[in-house]
Structures are given as structure tokens and as C-alpha cells.
Design an enzyme around this catalytic site. Structure first.
Site, mmCIF file in Angstrom:
data_model
loop_
_atom_site.group_PDB
_atom_site.id
_atom_site.type_symbol
_atom_site.label_atom_id
_atom_site.label_comp_id
_atom_site.label_asym_id
_atom_site.label_seq_id
_atom_site.Cartn_x
_atom_site.Cartn_y
_atom_site.Cartn_z
ATOM 1 N N ASP A 67 -31.283 7.380 8.847
ATOM 2 C CA ASP A 67 -31.689 7.045 10.207
ATOM 3 C C ASP A 67 -31.434 8.189 11.179
ATOM 4 O OD1 ASP A 67 -28.923 6.856 10.080
ATOM 5 O OD2 ASP A 67 -28.877 4.687 10.367
ATOM 6 N N ASP A 138 -21.112 -4.624 12.739
ATOM 7 C CA ASP A 138 -21.944 -5.838 12.768
ATOM 8 C C ASP A 138 -22.599 -6.108 11.412
ATOM 9 O OD1 ASP A 138 -23.818 -3.832 12.612
ATOM 10 O OD2 ASP A 138 -24.937 -4.405 14.409
ATOM 11 N N HIS A 140 -24.336 -3.950 9.585
ATOM 12 C CA HIS A 140 -25.598 -3.245 9.291
ATOM 13 C C HIS A 140 -25.440 -2.199 8.188
ATOM 14 C CE1 HIS A 140 -24.760 -0.133 12.759
ATOM 15 N NE2 HIS A 140 -24.280 0.315 11.629
ATOM 16 N N GLU A 145 -29.972 -3.883 12.071
ATOM 17 C CA GLU A 145 -29.080 -4.752 12.830
ATOM 18 C C GLU A 145 -29.262 -6.204 12.380
ATOM 19 O OE1 GLU A 145 -26.991 -3.052 14.104
ATOM 20 O OE2 GLU A 145 -27.551 -1.878 15.856
HETATM 21 P P1 PGA Z 1 -18.864 4.550 10.651
HETATM 22 O O1 PGA Z 1 -20.280 3.886 10.893
HETATM 23 O O2 PGA Z 1 -18.918 5.202 9.321
HETATM 24 O O3 PGA Z 1 -18.720 5.568 11.768
HETATM 25 O O4 PGA Z 1 -17.851 3.452 10.709
HETATM 26 C C1 PGA Z 1 -20.851 3.152 9.876
HETATM 27 C C2 PGA Z 1 -22.187 2.591 10.301
HETATM 28 O O5 PGA Z 1 -22.380 2.313 11.496
HETATM 29 O O6 PGA Z 1 -23.040 2.409 9.430
#
Ligand code: PGA
Length: 264
Positions: A67, A138, A140, A145
Site C-alpha cells: 500500500d 483495528d 487490518h 479497514e
Molecule cells: P505497525 O503497523 O507495524 O506500525 O504496528 C501495522 C499496520 O498498520 O499494518
């Protein structure tokens, strides 16, 4: 699903690097799916180390990132293109043209075409051999999302409030966090031949337990991993804290060692 529980972040990163390195050695022209965020940083620095000190060769590897923030150019320090260059690509011998990250500056009118072409490029490369994944607070994977279709494809998505808040730690204020992103879909991710899912820290414990042991639901898009036949989950002790089948995972991991075969 293989669930490996390790002591800490460092061990998680090294174990993940073992899996990536094994693939790169076995198939030098492999296609890697990559993720950004704090979780895979240790994996990337370990891969850079193995390139520099052990000659791990990325010259034929192709990568696709999950992404990118919509609206940020690749030169922006918080863009995922910038992150990948800094944390991995600049430190290994990969060809820059073989590193694909969605373009956060593609004009609105061209987004649909761009996303379709991104998917086509993955297919043309032969599909993703190994997709690295983290999990958002959350639930994801990529920027899928809660509520994203489990058969979604690469597209423009809106970020939800929790993600914007979680990611504001990298920006000067919460208002500076982009509100949209281009993201591979859950359906795109599930087509990868193998998945490598990483999580660390107690903050992730509850959502990890829901994703791995809870029902498959678009409310926690990481739960879709349960549909994939070849997933390795590597968790540190903090992230594994709320799992209920820990003794089984440990038993299976020991059995793997004994028979010298991965038990998915
Ligand atoms: P993080 O983010 O590795 O910074 O915890 C993970 C994500 O949002 O997929």
C-alpha cells in the site's frame, strides 16, 4: 496455520528473515510482497545485514508493496516508497525498477486503471511467492479497514479513525496524516503463494487473538488469513498473550523440529 511464538522482537525479526532468505536462496528471481510499519523494520535491517555480511543476493528479486498513502509523493519522508528505500532497498542489491510500490500521486481519474495495472503486474511477474504482513490496531492487513470485502482488490480506500490516530505518531500532527490510501485488497493478498504474518507487543495481543482464533470476518480483515493454506505467523510473547491455544502451537513447533517439516 503455523503459529511460532518467540521471545521478543529481535527473535521475531530474525526468524522472519530466515524464511525470506531461504526463499531468496532457493528461488533467486522470487517475487516478494512487502509491508511497511514498525513491525517489519527489524526484518528489513536483518536482511540488509545478511546482504552486506553474508552476500544474500537480491539482484533478481522483484517486490510489490501492499500500500501507499494517497497524496504523498515517494520523496515524502512518511511515504511508504521512502520508507522502503530507506529501510531496505538502498541497503541491498535490488534493482530499483524491480521494486514496485503503488504511486500515491496518481491522478484521481487514473486510479482505477493504475490499480488494475498493479494487479496485472503482479500476475505478469508470476504472482507473489511470499507476502509479508503486519496487523493494524483495528485488525487490518494492508489498508483493508474493517468492513473491507474479503474479496477486495487493489483500490483507493479511506482510512479509518483508529488508523489515522495510530499512524499520527509519524507525522507532526494528526491532521497531517493522509486520509486515503491505495491498497492491495484482501483478495489480492490471499492469492500470494505463502503468507508471513508478524506481530509484536502487548498492544496487538487482543487483535491478534481475534484474527487468528476468532471467526473470519470483514470486521477484522486479518482473520481472512485463516482462509489461506500456507501461513506462518510469528509473534513475540507480548503479541501472543491472549491466544488460547498456546500449548498446541508450542507442541506443533516442537514437532516440526523433530520431523524437519513445516506443519501448516
Ligand atoms: P505497525 O503497523 O507495524 O506500525 O504496528 C501495522 C499496520 O498498520 O499494518
Amino acid at each position: 496455520m503455523r503459529v511460532l511464538i518467540v521471545k521478543d522482537y529481535d527473535e521475531m525479526s530474525k526468524k522472519a528473515a530466515d524464511i525470506v532468505a531461504e526463499l531468496v536462496k532457493r528461488k533467486p528471481n522470487c517475487v516478494l510482497g512487502l509491508a511497511t510499519g514498525s513491525t517489519p523494520e527489524g526484518l528489513y535491517s536483518e536482511l540488509v545485514r545478511r546482504h552486506k555480511e553474508e552476500g544474500l543476493d537480491f539482484s533478481k528479486v522483484i517486490t510489490f508493496n501492499l500500500d501507499e498513502y494517497y497524496g504523498l509523493p515517494g520523496t515524502h519522508p512518511q511515504s511508504y516508497r521512502y520508507f522502503m528505500n530507506e529501510k531496505l532497498f538502498n541497503g541491498i542489491n535490488i534493482r530499483k525498477e524491480n521494486t514496485l510500490v503503488p504511486d500515491g500521486k496518481v491522478p484521481i481519474k487514473d486510479i482505477e486503471k493504475f490499480c488494475k495495472e498493479y494487479e496485472e503486474k503482479i500476475k505478469k511477474a508470476g504472482g507473489i511467492d511470499l507476502q509479508v504482513l503486519g496487523i493494524g490496531g483495528d485488525g487490518h492487513i494492508a489498508f483493508n479497514e474493517p468492513g473491507s470485502s474479503l474479496s477486495s482488490r487493489t483500490r483507493l480506500v479511506a482510512l479509518n479513525e483508529q488508523t489515522i490516530k495510530d499512524n499520527s505518531r509519524f507525522f507532526s500532527s494528526v491532521d497531517d496524516v493522509p486520509k486515503y490510501a491505495l491498497s492491495m485488497g484482501v483478495g489480492t493478498i490471499l492469492e500470494a503463494k505463502e503468507l508471513l504474518f508478524l506481530a509484536n507487543g502487548e498492544k496487538k495481543a487482543e487483535v491478534v487473538a481475534k484474527a487468528i482464533e476468532g471467526p473470519i470476518t470483514s470486521s477484522i480483515t486479518a482473520s481472512a488469513l485463516q482462509l489461506h493454506p500456507k501461513v506462518t505467523v510469528i509473534l513475540d510473547e507480548g503479541a501472543a498473550k491472549m491466544l488460547s491455544r498456546v500449548s498446541f502451537y508450542k507442541f506443533a513447533a516442537e514437532a516440526e523440529e523433530k520431523i524437519g517439516m513445516k506443519l501448516f
